[in-house]
Design a protein around this motif. Structure first.
Motif, PDB file in Angstrom:
ATOM      1  N   LYS A 128       0.829  -1.217   0.000  1.00  0.00           N
ATOM      2  CA  LYS A 128       0.000   0.000   0.000  1.00  0.00           C
ATOM      3  C   LYS A 128       0.863   1.268   0.000  1.00  0.00           C
ATOM      4  O   LYS A 128       0.572   2.236  -0.690  1.00  0.00           O
ATOM      5  CB  LYS A 128      -0.905  -0.024   1.239  1.00  0.00           C
ATOM      6  CG  LYS A 128      -1.675   1.261   1.492  1.00  0.00           C
ATOM      7  CD  LYS A 128      -2.590   1.084   2.693  1.00  0.00           C
ATOM      8  CE  LYS A 128      -2.935   2.432   3.326  1.00  0.00           C
ATOM      9  NZ  LYS A 128      -3.559   2.259   4.633  1.00  0.00           N
ATOM     10  N   HIS A 129       1.973   1.214   0.783  1.00  0.00           N
ATOM     11  CA  HIS A 129       2.796   2.424   0.909  1.00  0.00           C
ATOM     12  C   HIS A 129       3.954   2.449  -0.082  1.00  0.00           C
ATOM     13  O   HIS A 129       4.799   3.353  -0.030  1.00  0.00           O
ATOM     14  CB  HIS A 129       3.342   2.531   2.338  1.00  0.00           C
ATOM     15  CG  HIS A 129       2.280   2.834   3.340  1.00  0.00           C
ATOM     16  ND1 HIS A 129       1.714   4.065   3.469  1.00  0.00           N
ATOM     17  CD2 HIS A 129       1.641   2.034   4.237  1.00  0.00           C
ATOM     18  CE1 HIS A 129       0.792   4.042   4.418  1.00  0.00           C
ATOM     19  NE2 HIS A 129       0.725   2.821   4.906  1.00  0.00           N
ATOM     20  N   GLY A 130       4.018   1.421  -0.926  1.00  0.00           N
ATOM     21  CA  GLY A 130       5.103   1.402  -1.918  1.00  0.00           C
ATOM     22  C   GLY A 130       6.467   1.228  -1.284  1.00  0.00           C
ATOM     23  O   GLY A 130       7.475   1.709  -1.794  1.00  0.00           O
ATOM     24  N   ILE A 131       6.516   0.546  -0.128  1.00  0.00           N
ATOM     25  CA  ILE A 131       7.819   0.277   0.504  1.00  0.00           C
ATOM     26  C   ILE A 131       8.277  -1.091  -0.002  1.00  0.00           C
ATOM     27  O   ILE A 131       7.504  -2.056   0.028  1.00  0.00           O
ATOM     28  CB  ILE A 131       7.698   0.234   2.047  1.00  0.00           C
ATOM     29  CG1 ILE A 131       7.125   1.562   2.575  1.00  0.00           C
ATOM     30  CG2 ILE A 131       9.037  -0.082   2.698  1.00  0.00           C
ATOM     31  CD1 ILE A 131       6.820   1.570   4.055  1.00  0.00           C
ATOM     32  N   ALA A 132       9.535  -1.162  -0.470  1.00  0.00           N
ATOM     33  CA  ALA A 132      10.029  -2.436  -0.990  1.00  0.00           C
ATOM     34  C   ALA A 132      10.071  -3.472   0.135  1.00  0.00           C
ATOM     35  O   ALA A 132      10.584  -3.180   1.225  1.00  0.00           O
ATOM     36  CB  ALA A 132      11.410  -2.250  -1.585  1.00  0.00           C
TER      37      ALA A 132
END
Ligand code: ATP
Ligand code: MG
Length: 446
Positions: free
Chosen positions: A429-433
């Motif tokens: 959702k937060h685009g954190i790898a």
């Protein structure tokens, strides 16, 4: 640096797996000596005496890049100084009596994190007179510098303000056969017009009121080396003629002097204004422009070196590490994104300034966009919608937890009080790898 060695400071080394090498030091002073000889990425602090922690604090400030885990008596955590020490310097702590299994687990994570950092390699810097970066643009510049350095003609460096022109000039000198000679930088825009001639060319005694003795000019002092004329566009017309004569004849006259002095110095000039346009405006001599513009170098603006941005930010973080607030450990992913989104009109110099400020001012362990003065928060100080605030808080909590947990999903999920599946969903959702390894602990899987 072996990835499985642990620097252990204090007395009472715990039982650890046989293939982990323990470097034991009874005191911080001894640990300093060991670290110098054999740097370790992971450290264990065993605290028994809790009367004072000043020595330890100073030691930890100097060895901030180590992942520290503390073992201390519960009483220590009742004292503000020890609480702060743990908060600022340690990625984890355990209270005595030691639960050996838990401690092994924590050390395993720390070693795993260190190994990941090791894979990524240290920040690339210092390779070419400190012109750091691996982008295509900077690699091309470095190749051109090496070629230009081998020749002896003047060099003209063009680039936006703060992009690294002076560093490029130093690199030309450092790669040239004159590298053992002096590198003399002169900012033509910074010397008052009345002084610039005698500064550059020197003067003879009595040449003007106050000239009590002979003085060598800066050009003469670059004998055998290179002279760097920064902001050459600011050189007054009259001196442009003198400089042209020097470029053509390799000789100068001191102010008030009648004998010509031979000077063997290579001229490297730089400008942030377009000199061709200055020539058209009549503000710069055309003949000097052509003399200088034999070998031209373009230093690309930072916004054209997107892939260098974060490595450079990391590089400066390390370079100014001693100035940072102790608990600050790096950049959050939102900060990284805000740096990527920004256009950097002040180029590398601006990046350095923003990073240094953020390292001092950041409140948390990770630098946030607002610490850098970037991002929506900086651009629009309007109050946040509640939903936005919630999303940010969620993202910050995830960032911090991943850091604490050495990017181990299981530990981070436990820390956040959610399931692993939920954490994976939140990462997406937060685009954190998501961490690429399932677990970094010693042979355990998640
Ligand atoms: N590629 C780089 N790697 C590391 N440091 C860099 C790099 N480029 C620039 N810097 C640093 O950024 C700062 C600005 O660089 P420099 O003074 O060379 O730029 P400049 O183009 O001469 O700037 P100005 O136009 O303001 O004179 C310096 O502190 C320099 O060390
Ligand atoms: Mg400069």
């Amino acid at each position: 640096m072996t990835t499985k060695s642990i620097l252990c400071v204090g007395v009472g080394v715990p039982r650890l797996p046989a293939d982990w090498e323990l470097i034991a030091a009874a005191t911080p002073a001894e640990a300093r000596r060991h670290y110098k000889a054999r740097p370790c990425a992971v450290g264990l602090l065993i605290v028994q005496e809790v009367d004072r922690c000043d020595d330890l604090h100073a030691f930890l400030l100097d060895h901030w890049a180590v992942h520290w885990i503390a073992v201390l008596p519960p009483a220590a955590l009742e004292q503000p100084a020890w609480r702060q020490l743990v908060r600022d310097h340690c990625i984890d702590y355990h209270t005595t009596p030691v639960d050996h299994e838990r401690l092994r687990h924590a050390l395993g994570h720390a070693l795993g994190m260190a190994a990941l950092r090791h894979d990524a390699g240290p920040p690339r810097a210092n390779d070419d007179a400190m012109l750091a970066g691996q982008s295509t643009a900077i690699q091309r510049l470095r190749r051109h510098i090496v070629k230009v350095a081998a020749a002896s003609a003047p060099v003209l460096i063009w680039g936006e303000s703060g992009s690294g022109k002076e560093l490029a000039a130093q690199a030309v000198h450092a790669h040239s056969p004159r590298r053992k000679g002096p590198f003399v930088p002169i900012n033509c825009g910074a010397i008052p017009a009345a002084l610039i001639q005698s500064e550059l060319f020197g003067h003879e005694r009595g040449a003007f009121t106050g000239a009590a003795r002979d003085k060598r000019g800066l050009i003469e002092s670059a004998q055998g080396g290179s002279i760097f004329l920064d902001e050459i566009g600011d050189l007054p017309m009259e001196l442009q003629a003198n400089l042209l004569r020097f470029l053509q004849e390799k000789t100068i006259y001191r102010v008030g002097g009648t004998r010509s002095i031979a000077v063997d110095a290579r001229v490297i000039a730089a400008s942030h204004v377009n000199l061709a346009q200055a020539v058209q405006r009549g503000a710069f001599r055309e003949d000097l422009y052509y003399r200088l513009n034999v070998l031209a170098l373009d230093v690309p603006p930072l916004r054209e070196r997107g892939e260098d941005l974060l490595p450079l930010a990391e590089h400066f973080f390390h370079a100014f590490a001693s100035e940072r607030a102790p608990r600050v450990r790096g950049f959050s992913s939102r900060a990284a994104q805000s740096m990527r989104d920004y256009h950097w009109p002040g180029n590398v110099r601006e990046l350095i300034n923003r990073v240094r400020r953020a390292m001092v001012m950041a409140e948390g362990r990770l630098i946030q966009p607002q610490d850098l003065g970037l991002g929506a928060a900086a651009a629009a100080p309007a109050p946040l919608q509640l939903d936005d605030a919630r999303i940010r808080a969620e993202r910050d909590a995830i960032d911090a937890s991943l850091l604490r947990a050495g990017r181990n999903i299981t530990l981070a999920a436990r820390d956040l009080g959610v399931s692993r599946m939920t954490l994976y969903r939140l990462l997406a959702k937060h685009g954190i790898a998501a961490p690429s390894h399932a677990s970094y602990t010693d042979g355990q899987s998640e």
